[in-house]
Design an enzyme around this catalytic site. Structure first.
Site, short mmCIF file in Angstrom:
data_model
loop_
_atom_site.label_atom_id
_atom_site.label_comp_id
_atom_site.label_asym_id
_atom_site.label_seq_id
_atom_site.Cartn_x
_atom_site.Cartn_y
_atom_site.Cartn_z
N ASP A 1 0.86 -1.18 0.00
CA ASP A 1 0.00 0.00 0.00
C ASP A 1 0.91 1.24 0.00
OD1 ASP A 1 -3.19 0.65 1.67
OD2 ASP A 1 -2.14 1.72 0.08
C1 GLC Z 1 -4.39 4.27 -0.13
C2 GLC Z 1 -5.28 3.14 0.33
C3 GLC Z 1 -5.46 2.05 -0.68
C4 GLC Z 1 -5.43 2.65 -2.07
C5 GLC Z 1 -4.02 3.17 -2.30
C6 GLC Z 1 -3.86 3.80 -3.69
O1 GLC Z 1 -3.58 4.72 0.92
O2 GLC Z 1 -4.94 2.53 1.59
O3 GLC Z 1 -6.70 1.39 -0.39
O4 GLC Z 1 -5.76 1.67 -3.03
O5 GLC Z 1 -3.63 4.11 -1.31
O6 GLC Z 1 -4.64 4.95 -3.77
#
Ligand code: GLC
Length: 733
Positions: free
Chosen positions: A262
């Site tokens: 993430d």
């Molecule tokens: C965010 C979220 C995740 C998302 C990613 C890309 O922090 O935790 O769910 O897909 O970043 O935007």
């Protein structure tokens, strides 16, 4: 490209090119074209931008085709980029939030909705969506509950698998399909205190029993990627958790696709305190099996030296690069780097009428009728006045609808004005959406203050309510109050809205509340003062139309709660499939002091999982079993006859729950094992039969084997998780 050509490409890549494939950067870095701002702050170099494997959150057929062309032209081996984005509940046509979609108990509809989202996103050049989010959630204080499918492992798995099928179809190369990235692995939905990014403490048994099944369902459905979660499990952050990723996800669950971290999660290993520095973070993450580093400099800036120092074997690098190249190959990007990106298709496909119809249908089926005393609903026409901050409000998309335009959304007022019989009804704001003293913190910034003369607005609302036959009170939580980094310590409605409710109730008792929210709330005041409550969640682009269709009875609501509504904030987390404890407490037994209960609130939620009413009524016969005895090699059938005892056609969702009365470890008081949506005309009856199999009775036993144990079981079939319509059977060897 066939495997041997792909292998040959991999072997031709320089170490820098390989490391580049393991890095994902935000699209705006490439937009900038030079190392400025956050990219510079991250210590990234021009080469990092030049060799990256993927960019995220950048959209548009024309823009992405241009970017892909320029990028491939300058790349030493002309490797195409992967474009990924958060298509959580639709792209330009926005569907209800996933927590609402789960209330449809209709996997086929959810699959169709995801397929619609995939077609729109693919036309805009997107290759991968960071969806489904399959995190089990029992605590409504956690803002990301809105993107989950709620508190039940079985329903969450059905929803996640349906979304994977909708996005990916049977072949990723199919036109209009995008790859699905399951997230957030694992257990992200159980943070202590419901506070986002907080510590997660789960026993391995609870993790496996309750939290992994939904992820497993998505893996079994073939999701092409998995995203690691921010949280620790067993005090190890997922992005560095080798047991979780290599043992559980890959070996046990059979996932062989690409793992992406993430956002900046590799850098966060330092804050977690398990990496002294970036090189150690890079080592831990690669060893754990994270293939691609989302928006952090950790891989880009450190892997080369680690390889040269002999601390990271080239084999680890090659394994991860192979999975990235394989995904690009499965998407056909080497032959068709633009894939479905098509400016003309964008113009005809995005927000197409059939997509709007799909969104409206999904919204209508997601609504849950919580109360309907004296059949205040449905309305016959213009007998009601519409009051409240959601009566004329187009902010009906969930917080993750980041590529949508609110101008495309049909508000309730806009829907009213489209119909002759409601065109002239009064629509009055009555109060602000949020308490002025508690301005809502938006996704990026504090939202502008709502400009309203509160006293005058309240007086106008009271005046209108006094004169009306009925009042439709449109209340709820601002959409920015749920979603990422939106945990709340108080689930009450804003005070300004409760004040409006009291003032209106004082002059007119015939109140219908339409509730818009991204999470379960403490709605005791609504239950006390409103005769009807229609829960509409955040219904998306066609929200206003779907709500009015339902208020007027053109749609008979049949949604069932995917998550319990707690009695109050203090009761969270609350869920139906809890253990019995040694001192189960129900009114009338152990009603002395020493039962498992609170002194000041009940144990039961205000509205339980699986609950939802209809404009008609249904009767369910007692459960009949084909046998009261079952062996491991047989199955039994459990049947009921359901009758529509009302005057309107409607849909009932029958739910099958099973309770294992005794096991080598404590077992939940009941668990959802099946459901069936049935549509019945007035007076119509139908027999519904569920097959109970030995597999349904398995659990993680004392020895952590996944197996069934002989003994007595209760089976319940009814319209919500509190049903006591049951029968008993025995499993024997
Ligand atoms: C965010 C979220 C995740 C998302 C990613 C890309 O922090 O935790 O769910 O897909 O970043 O935007």
């Amino acid at each position: 490209m066939n495997d041997s050509e792909l292998r040959s490409l991999l072997s031709d890549l320089s170490l820098e090119e390989k490391i580049g494939q393991l890095t994902q950067l935000p699209g705006y870095f490439q937009d900038a074209g030079t190392i400025t701002g956050p990219a510079g702050d991250m210590g990234l170099t021009q080469d990092d931008l030049r060799l990256a494997g993927s960019y995220l959150s950048i959209i548009g057929a024309e823009k992405l085709k241009k970017m892909q062309t320029e990028f491939m032209a300058q790349h030493p081996h002309h490797i195409p980029l992967l474009f990924m984005a958060d298509i959580i509940n639709g792209y330009r046509t926005v569907f209800p939030i996933p927590l609402a979609q789960a209330c449809t108990f209709n996997p086929e509809l959810i699959e169709e909705s995801a397929a619609t989202a995939a077609r729109e996103a693919a036309a805009s050049g997107i290759h991968v969506t960071f969806s489904p989010m399959a995190d089990l959630v029992r605590d409504a204080r956690w803002g990301r509950v809105m993107e989950s499918a709620g508190e039940d492992p079985f329903l969450s798995g059905q929803v996640a698998a349906a979304m994977v099928r909708g996005y990916q179809g049977s072949d990723l190369n199919e036109h209009g399909r995008i790859a699905s990235c399951l997230k957030h692995f694992a257990g992200y939905g159980a943070p202590e205190g419901g506070r986002d990014y907080n510590t997660v403490e789960l026993s391995e048994r609870t993790l496996r029993e309750d939290y992994l099944p939904a992820y497993q369902a998505a893996v079994d459905a073939g999701c092409a990627l998995v995203m690691t979660s921010f949280n620790t499990l067993n005090r190890i952050p997922s992005a560095a958790n080798e047991w979780l990723l290599r043992e559980v996800l890959r070996r046990e669950m059979g996932f062989d696709g690409m793992i992406i971290s993430d956002w900046n999660a590799l850098q966060e290993l330092l804050a977690h305190g398990i990496a002294q520095d970036q090189p150690e973070a890079a080592f831990l993450a690669l060893r754990a099996g994270v293939d691609m580093d989302m928006v952090s400099p950790v891989y880009a800036r450190n892997l080369r030296e680690l390889v040269e120092q002999g601390k990271v074997p080239m084999q680890w690098i090659d394994e991860s690069v192979w999975r990235v190249l394989t995904l690009k190959n499965r998407l056909g990007l080497f032959e068709h780097p633009f894939r479905d990106a098509d400016e003309a298709a964008e113009k005809t496909l995005l927000l197409a009428e059939e997509n709007r119809r799909m969104a409206r249908r999904c919204a209508e089926q997601s609504f849950v009728l919580l109360r309907n005393e004296e059949n205040l609903l449905p309305l016959s026409g213009g007998e009601a006045v519409f009051i409240g901050p959601y009566a004329d409000n187009a902010l009906l998309n969930g917080a993750w609808s980041i590529f949508a335009d609110d101008l495309d959304t049909v508000s309730l007022k806009a829907a009213l004005q489209r119909r002759p019989q409601t065109r002239n009804v009064s629509v009055i704001r009555g109060c602000t959406l949020s308490d002025p003293e508690h301005p809502v913190i938006g996704f990026q910034h504090p939202l502008p203050p709502e400009d309203l003369d509160a006293e005058a607005a309240l007086a106008e609302a009271v005046q209108a309510a006094k004169a009306a036959e009925k009042v439709v009170l449109c209340l709820g939580e601002h959409r920015e109050c749920s979603g990422e980094a939106a945990s709340r310590g108080d689930l009450s409605l804003p005070r300004c809205q409760l004040r409006l409710l009291d003032a209106v109730a004082a002059v007119n008792p015939r109140i219908i509340v339409v509730l818009f929210t991204g999470r379960p709330l403490d709605i005791r005041p609504l239950s006390e003062k409103a005769g009807s409550i229609l829960l509409c969640w955040l219904p998306g682009t066609e929200g206003g139309e779907a709500v009015l269709n339902t208020l007027l009875g053109e749609n008979n609501p049949g949604g069932k709660l995917s998550m319990s509504f707690p009695y109050c904030t203090g009761q969270a987390p609350v869920h139906y499939n809890h253990l019995n404890t040694g001192r189960p407490w129900k009114l009338g037994i152990l009603d002395g002091r020493f039962g498992s209960k609170y002194q000041d609130i009940p144990n039961d939620p205000l509205y339980p999982f699986g609950y939802g009413l209809s404009y008609t009524t249904f009767a369910c016969s007692p459960v009949t079993l084909s046998s009261s005895c079952m062996t491991r090699s047989s199955s039994i059938h459990a049947s009921v006859s359901v009758t529509n005892t009302g005057r309107r056609a409607g849909t009932e969702t029958l739910q099958l729950y099973i309770r294992d009365l005794s096991g080598s470890v404590a077992r939940p008081v009941r668990e959802l094992k099946g459901f069936r949506r049935i549509f019945l005309a007035p007076g119509e009856s139908r027999t519904v039969t569920f097959t109970i199999t030995e597999e349904m009775l398995r659990f993680y036993t004392l020895s952590m084997d996944y197996a069934s144990e002989c003994g007595d079981f209760d089976v319940f079939i009814g319209s919500d998780s509190r049903t006591d319509n049951g029968a008993r059977f025995t499993l024997t060897e």
